[in-house]
Motif scaffolding. Structure first.
Motif, mmCIF file in Angstrom:
data_model
loop_
_atom_site.group_PDB
_atom_site.id
_atom_site.type_symbol
_atom_site.label_atom_id
_atom_site.label_comp_id
_atom_site.label_asym_id
_atom_site.label_seq_id
_atom_site.Cartn_x
_atom_site.Cartn_y
_atom_site.Cartn_z
ATOM 1 N N THR A 1 2.141 -6.811 -10.759
ATOM 2 C CA THR A 1 2.607 -8.233 -10.417
ATOM 3 C C THR A 1 1.843 -8.582 -9.244
ATOM 4 N N ARG B 1 10.555 -13.606 3.916
ATOM 5 C CA ARG B 1 10.856 -14.748 2.948
ATOM 6 C C ARG B 1 11.977 -15.073 2.527
ATOM 7 N N ARG C 1 -4.772 3.077 2.134
ATOM 8 C CA ARG C 1 -5.587 1.832 1.662
ATOM 9 C C ARG C 1 -7.149 1.984 2.038
ATOM 10 N N ARG D 1 1.748 -8.088 6.283
ATOM 11 C CA ARG D 1 2.479 -8.375 4.787
ATOM 12 C C ARG D 1 3.952 -7.828 4.942
ATOM 13 N N ASP E 1 9.845 -7.425 -5.793
ATOM 14 C CA ASP E 1 11.096 -8.291 -6.543
ATOM 15 C C ASP E 1 11.465 -7.940 -7.712
ATOM 16 N N ASP F 1 6.654 -10.496 3.736
ATOM 17 C CA ASP F 1 7.021 -10.006 2.358
ATOM 18 C C ASP F 1 8.718 -10.042 2.472
ATOM 19 N N ALA G 1 0.916 -1.275 0.088
ATOM 20 C CA ALA G 1 -0.028 0.082 0.089
ATOM 21 C C ALA G 1 0.822 1.118 -0.204
ATOM 22 N N ARG H 1 6.012 -18.640 -7.180
ATOM 23 C CA ARG H 1 6.897 -17.321 -7.593
ATOM 24 C C ARG H 1 7.380 -17.762 -8.844
ATOM 25 N N ARG I 1 -2.213 -12.065 -6.196
ATOM 26 C CA ARG I 1 -3.793 -11.835 -5.638
ATOM 27 C C ARG I 1 -4.775 -12.750 -6.377
ATOM 28 N N SER J 1 0.411 -12.948 1.128
ATOM 29 C CA SER J 1 1.801 -13.014 1.349
ATOM 30 C C SER J 1 2.258 -14.399 1.528
HETATM 31 O O1 CDP Z 1 -1.432 -3.018 -3.578
HETATM 32 P P1 CDP Z 1 -0.602 -3.679 -2.253
HETATM 33 O O2 CDP Z 1 0.607 -3.059 -1.983
HETATM 34 O O3 CDP Z 1 -1.486 -3.966 -1.254
HETATM 35 O O4 CDP Z 1 -0.097 -5.167 -2.617
HETATM 36 P P2 CDP Z 1 0.060 -5.726 -4.144
HETATM 37 O O5 CDP Z 1 1.178 -4.942 -4.943
HETATM 38 O O6 CDP Z 1 -1.312 -6.027 -4.787
HETATM 39 O O7 CDP Z 1 0.912 -7.324 -3.751
HETATM 40 C C1 CDP Z 1 0.200 -7.955 -3.101
HETATM 41 C C2 CDP Z 1 0.873 -9.241 -2.324
HETATM 42 O O8 CDP Z 1 1.570 -9.957 -3.497
HETATM 43 C C3 CDP Z 1 2.332 -8.596 -1.521
HETATM 44 O O9 CDP Z 1 2.024 -8.116 -0.230
HETATM 45 C C4 CDP Z 1 3.198 -9.581 -1.734
HETATM 46 O O10 CDP Z 1 3.261 -10.529 -0.686
HETATM 47 C C5 CDP Z 1 2.912 -10.263 -3.021
HETATM 48 N N1 CDP Z 1 3.904 -9.737 -3.979
HETATM 49 C C6 CDP Z 1 4.971 -10.148 -4.319
HETATM 50 O O11 CDP Z 1 5.558 -11.124 -3.273
HETATM 51 N N2 CDP Z 1 6.050 -10.071 -5.193
HETATM 52 C C7 CDP Z 1 5.538 -9.169 -6.128
HETATM 53 N N3 CDP Z 1 6.314 -8.897 -7.029
HETATM 54 C C8 CDP Z 1 4.073 -8.529 -6.244
HETATM 55 C C9 CDP Z 1 3.459 -8.789 -4.987
#
Ligand code: CDP
Length: 221
Positions: free
Chosen positions: A34, A183, A153, A176, A127, A180, A13, A105, A39, A96
């Motif tokens: 991504t 890991r 958010r 999260r 990442d 995140d 967020a 992944r 999600r 997460s």
């Molecule tokens: O929008 P928000 O910041 O809530 O989260 P998002 O970008 O929709 O990503 C949701 C979740 O997916 C993150 O909290 C990570 O756990 C995971 N994610 C990830 O591990 N690697 C990415 N490249 C993108 C998201």
């Protein structure tokens, strides 16, 4: 530069998708969310009644999960329009765990790299600069305080009619961030060659302008 790749990473967020979308539109690049892919996978796990904390059962679903992102923001998952349900708190609080499973992944990263081959892109996630697109031309690490991120958010959810409390959002964002960042595989961390931008006290327009300036500097030849 003919094809430009911009990576925008940062914690939950932090406003990455809002500014990334605007920047992609202004520059005529493709925006790739991504997070929406992790999600969508999480939505499918819950739809199938699988426990998101059961790694082997979640990984078994890989062959069934087909994710498509459309330019208008629509997200399809194995024949279902999941654009709205992937923003629900139940998906947010479980995503997460799903994103910490290496096999999942690897499958999603393969898809992300393919999407970035075709045109200039702005890709946002956790990442992108460190693992998915390490040769990106510009890497932004966008941060903001937990309180500010939770506030944003919460407002976004209220506008979308998603029920939640501010306290729940603070707890979700903190949880999260913890998962995140800790890991084992491709954790959330700034790439060494990234530019950090703290948007706690910036409006959306100010954040967009700051990132456009960084892009201009990094891509001028
Ligand atoms: O929008 P928000 O910041 O809530 O989260 P998002 O970008 O929709 O990503 C949701 C979740 O997916 C993150 O909290 C990570 O756990 C995971 N994610 C990830 O591990 N690697 C990415 N490249 C993108 C998201």
């Amino acid at each position: 530069m003919s094809k430009v790749v911009i990576a925008v990473d940062g914690p939950a967020a932090a406003g990455k998708s809002t500014v990334s979308k605007i920047i992609a539109k202004k520059l005529g690049y493709t925006y790739i969310d991504t997070g929406a892919m992790y999600r969508a996978y999480t939505w499918y796990v819950l739809f199938k009644g699988v426990d998101p904390k059961n790694e082997s059962e979640c990984v078994k679903l890989i062959p069934e999960v087909e994710i498509e992102l459309y330019p208008d923001g629509k997200v399809m998952c194995s024949g279902h329009d999941v654009t709205r349900p992937i923003r629900e708190p139940l998906v947010s609080s479980n995503v997460s765990y799903i994103a910490s499973y290496k096999a999942i992944r690897l499958a999603l990263v393969e898809l992300q790299r393919k999407m970035a081959e075709k045109s200039s892109v702005v890709m946002d996630g956790r990442d992108i600069g460190t693992y998915v697109l390490p040769n990106a031309d510009v890497k932004i690490f966008q941060i903001a305080s937990v309180e500010e991120r939770a506030k944003r958010r919460y407002k976004e959810n209220m506008e979308k009619g998603i029920k939640c409390t501010y306290e729940e959002i603070v707890a979700d964002v903190q949880n999260r961030d913890r998962i995140d960042s800790s890991r084992a595989f491709a954790p959330l961390k700034p790439a060494e060659d990234s530019v950090q931008l703290d948007t706690s006290n910036l409006t959306i327009e100010e954040s967009v302008d700051a990132i456009l300036k960084i892009i201009e500097e990094k891509t001028k030849k």
